[in-house]
Design an enzyme around this catalytic site. Structure first.
Site, short mmCIF file in Angstrom:
data_model
loop_
_atom_site.label_atom_id
_atom_site.label_comp_id
_atom_site.label_asym_id
_atom_site.label_seq_id
_atom_site.Cartn_x
_atom_site.Cartn_y
_atom_site.Cartn_z
N CYS A 1 0.86 -1.21 -0.12
CA CYS A 1 -0.07 -0.03 -0.07
C CYS A 1 0.92 1.28 -0.01
O CYS A 1 0.43 2.27 -0.15
CB CYS A 1 -1.14 0.04 1.19
SG CYS A 1 -1.74 -1.53 1.47
N HIS B 1 -2.99 8.08 6.10
CA HIS B 1 -3.37 6.76 5.13
C HIS B 1 -4.59 6.41 5.47
O HIS B 1 -5.28 5.94 4.60
CB HIS B 1 -2.25 5.80 5.80
CG HIS B 1 -2.36 4.32 4.99
ND1 HIS B 1 -2.35 4.32 3.83
CD2 HIS B 1 -2.34 3.02 5.55
CE1 HIS B 1 -2.29 3.05 3.50
NE2 HIS B 1 -2.21 2.34 4.73
N LYS C 1 -9.43 7.84 1.59
CA LYS C 1 -10.12 6.55 1.56
C LYS C 1 -11.33 6.39 1.81
O LYS C 1 -12.33 5.43 1.54
CB LYS C 1 -9.33 5.47 2.14
CG LYS C 1 -7.81 5.24 1.79
CD LYS C 1 -7.06 4.21 2.41
CE LYS C 1 -5.67 4.09 2.02
NZ LYS C 1 -4.85 5.48 2.11
N HIS D 1 -9.87 1.98 -0.53
CA HIS D 1 -8.48 2.05 -0.39
C HIS D 1 -7.88 1.16 -1.81
O HIS D 1 -8.19 -0.08 -2.31
CB HIS D 1 -8.13 0.67 0.50
CG HIS D 1 -6.52 0.74 1.08
ND1 HIS D 1 -5.63 0.85 -0.02
CD2 HIS D 1 -6.22 0.38 1.96
CE1 HIS D 1 -4.55 0.65 0.66
NE2 HIS D 1 -4.76 0.36 1.97
#
Length: 451
Positions: free
Chosen positions: A202, A342, A374, A379
């Protein structure tokens, strides 16, 4: 990837030279952003997607795969069928040969960014000074591409597979190497210089952008298309995250299921697509009269070295990544006004990232606006840092922040300003875009106003 990082560190160390007994710092080339491109569940145009993001519109919907009713995963940030048809039509000759969603998303995003930068039909003569650094995910594993070579219900016939493997579906991992997006972008748009593919879970797209940034800054290229593309919305891809207990498996309203930093968050919601930016050496951009969105000022990366499927509980790897990026940018922590987190919506990530932010920014952490893209698009795995960097650049450029949607029940352990549910106007001098991946890979990009 380790070899690339070691090479970069060596080149960076050469910037400090000794002259008559004194250390002299060679001036670093400034790196600016001159183009943006993306393809996500919010749409194919950057401005349309940006406006939807500001309005808090979710691109996450009910999973549309065949037999999806049997899947424990019921929500995904899919690129809609109409948009997919537009991409296939745009790259008709390529799509008939390729067919892989990841590759075609990358081509669309790269073309959009080059067009935005005024470089799509450029007469640039030194094409060997123009390059591509793209992140790519793991590719599509199709069970039907294995089943046809199973004998007696259990044995895989290697010999028959060797004879007939070309008959697998055209989007199969077997036919699509990870470097396919970077190679095709370079070939299609005549970018014959620096070229690399990053596959680090990721964190991939942010590490791709960081790698490209360093390459331009040290003089290996004058312009690089950088970002990531991924699509794992397929049965094998989905079950992978279910088995890791990382996916949201609720049957609640799909658009409300991705809720980073919320006390009732239940896991990540997978998305797909691509995001790219054009990184250009400042004088190269100024000379051709390019519009400049922002400056990329620093890049940091780290490795948790903790667990493959979980971040360090105190966020130590994330902390080091952000600190390295700030040091690289030569910025004090109190200069950061905004963080694109994130923010996966998993129990472990959101608290660990919050702890890391507090550790790096101390009391100033409470003055920083933080959001999670996200929550809007899902994601995008290896590609996630691409669209998130695009949104970060736009936020710095326009002093606006999209909200973290679905944040209705504040987690006491996540007590910072996550821009809940409504967009916010805020003067942003500098920002950080974070990506933290499975296996402990971490990357942070510092973006600041171009002045």
């Amino acid at each position: 990837m380790l070899i690339v990082e070691l090479y970069e560190s060596f080149k960076y160390s050469l910037m400090t030279q000794t002259h008559h007994g004194k250390n002299t710092m060679i001036n670093k080339r400034r790196v600016v952003v001159t183009g943006l491109g993306m393809a996500t569940s919010l749409g194919l145009e950057v401005e349309e997607s940006w406006q939807k993001a500001l309005d808090g519109i979710s691109g996450v919907g009910k999973l549309t795969l065949a037999n999806a009713g049997k899947s424990p995963v019921q929500a995904a940030g899919e690129v809609c069928e109409d948009d997919w048809n537009i991409i296939e039509k745009e790259f008709k000759d390529t799509s008939e040969k390729e067919g892989e969603r990841r590759t075609l998303f990358a081509l669309w995003a790269a073309q959009s960014a080059l067009k935005d930068a005024g470089l799509l039909n450029s007469s640039e003569k030194k094409r060997n000074r123009c390059g591509v650094v793209m992140a790519a995910g793991l590719g599509i594993n199709r069970l039907e591409d294995i089943r046809q070579w199973i004998k007696n219900g259990k044995d895989f016939d290697v010999m028959e597979f060797g004879k007939d493997y070309k008959n697998v579906t055209k989007d199969s991992l077997i036919k699509n190497n990870a470097n396919r997006p970077a190679a095709l972008i370079a070939d299609m748009f005549g970018l014959h210089g620096y070229n690399a593919t990053i596959t680090t879970a990721c964190a991939s797209a942010s590490q791709a952008i960081g790698t490209a940034f360093r390459a331009v800054r040290r003089g290996d290229a004058d312009m690089i298309v950088a970002g990531g593309s991924d699509s794992m919305i397929n049965p094998v891809g989905l079950v992978f995250f279910v088995l890791l207990s990382a996916a949201a498996v609720s049957t609640e309203n799909p658009s409300e299921l991705c809720r980073p930093f919320d006390r009732k968050r239940s896991g990540l919601v997978m998305g797909e697509g691509a995001g790219t930016i054009i990184l250009e050496e400042e004088s190269h951009a100024v000379k051709r009269g390019a519009k400049i969105y922002a400056e990329v000022a620093g890049y940091g990366s780290s490795m948790d070295a903790y667990k493959v499927t979980a971040p360090h509980p105190q966020g130590i790897g994330a902390e080091h990544s952000m600190m390295n990026a700030l040091k690289d940018a030569n910025l004090h922590s109190d200069r950061i006004d905004y963080i694109n987190a994130h923010g996966t919506g998993t129990k472990l990530n959101d608290t660990a990232e919050t702890m890391a932010i507090k550790s790096v920014f101390k009391e100033h952490a409470h003055n920083i606006a933080i959001n999670s893209s996200k929550s809007l698009i899902g994601h995008l795995l290896a590609a996630s840092g691409g669209p998130e960097c695009v949104f970060t650049v736009l936020s710095v450029n326009r002093d606006m922040l999209h909200p973290t949607i679905n944040l209705k029940n504040r987690d006491p352990k996540c007590d910072l300003d996550y821009v809940p549910n409504v967009s916010k106007a805020k003067t942003i001098g500098a920002a950080v875009s974070n990506s933290f991946g499975f296996g402990g890979q971490n990357a942070s990009i510092v973006v600041k106003k171009y002045v």
